[in-house]
Design an enzyme around this catalytic site. Structure first.
Site, PDB file in Angstrom:
ATOM      1  N   GLU A  35      -0.031  -3.546  -7.920  1.00  0.00           N
ATOM      2  CA  GLU A  35      -0.096  -4.455  -6.773  1.00  0.00           C
ATOM      3  C   GLU A  35      -1.120  -3.988  -5.742  1.00  0.00           C
ATOM      4  OE1 GLU A  35       3.890  -4.944  -5.257  1.00  0.00           O
ATOM      5  OE2 GLU A  35       4.641  -5.662  -7.188  1.00  0.00           O
ATOM      6  N   CYS A  36      -2.235  -3.491  -6.212  1.00  0.00           N
ATOM      7  CA  CYS A  36      -3.278  -2.925  -5.365  1.00  0.00           C
ATOM      8  C   CYS A  36      -4.511  -3.824  -5.397  1.00  0.00           C
ATOM      9  CB  CYS A  36      -3.621  -1.519  -5.902  1.00  0.00           C
ATOM     10  SG  CYS A  36      -4.968  -0.675  -5.064  1.00  0.00           S
ATOM     11  N   GLY A  37      -5.305  -3.760  -4.341  1.00  0.00           N
ATOM     12  CA  GLY A  37      -6.557  -4.507  -4.332  1.00  0.00           C
ATOM     13  C   GLY A  37      -7.501  -4.069  -5.441  1.00  0.00           C
ATOM     14  N   THR A  39      -6.406  -3.233  -8.480  1.00  0.00           N
ATOM     15  CA  THR A  39      -5.742  -3.478  -9.762  1.00  0.00           C
ATOM     16  C   THR A  39      -6.641  -4.181 -10.778  1.00  0.00           C
ATOM     17  OG1 THR A  39      -3.580  -3.461  -8.704  1.00  0.00           O
ATOM     18  CG2 THR A  39      -3.707  -4.528 -10.853  1.00  0.00           C
TER      19      THR A  39
END
Length: 163
Positions: A35-37, A39
């Site tokens: 759920e990371c930018g 990803t």
């Protein structure tokens, strides 16, 4: 002398993998999050895996929930996410910690072998990458903002080096 091949870790399926099985190959080790930018870098890592695996590159993903709690899922959820969204076929391990007292021993080794900016050892965010040579020594450390495709020249150089 310690090398990356001296460690083991548990995969998402619960299998303990001795990294010695990769001796003589080049490793790209990445702490990941769903759920990371950053990803979408999973797609680039998969491309590197497909392009260079036959030449000896092994991509290893280590999910971590230490940065913004961006990897909240369990092993089953992480695996399903990686496969469904990015077609990941490289080895993804069970969630670990990369910083602090609970840091996985492999990450302690990686961080001490290749400190970050200004000599700091701590991992700053998801998708920090370590390139490990065929001898198990860390060749380089890359920031989360470094895209997987930008590593191709360094990977090719490492693959051409003999063990």
């Amino acid at each position: 002398m310690t090398t990356a091949f001296d460690f083991s870790a548990q995969t998402l399926s619960g299998e303990t993998v001795d990294l010695a099985r990769f001796r003589g190959q080049v490793l790209l080790i990445v702490n990941t999050a769903s759920e990371c930018g950053f990803t979408p870098q999973y797609a680039g890592l998969q491309v590197l895996h497909e392009r260079y695996a036959a030449q000896g590159l092994v991509v290893l993903g280590f999910p971590c929930n230490q940065f913004g709690k961006q990897e909240p899922g369990d092993a089953s959820a992480i695996g399903a996410f990686c496969e469904r969204n990015y077609g990941v076929s490289f080895t993804v391990f069970d969630k670990i910690e990369v910083n602090g007292d609970g840091a996985h021993p492999l990450y302690r080794f990686l961080k001490s072998s290749a400190p970050g900016v200004l000599g700091t050892e701590g991992i700053k965010w998801n998708f920090t990458k370590f390139l490990v040579g065929r001898d198990g020594q860390v060749l380089d450390r890359y920031a989360p903002t470094t895209k997987p495709e930008d590593l191709q020249q360094d990977i090719e150089k490492a693959l051409q080096a003999s063990a």
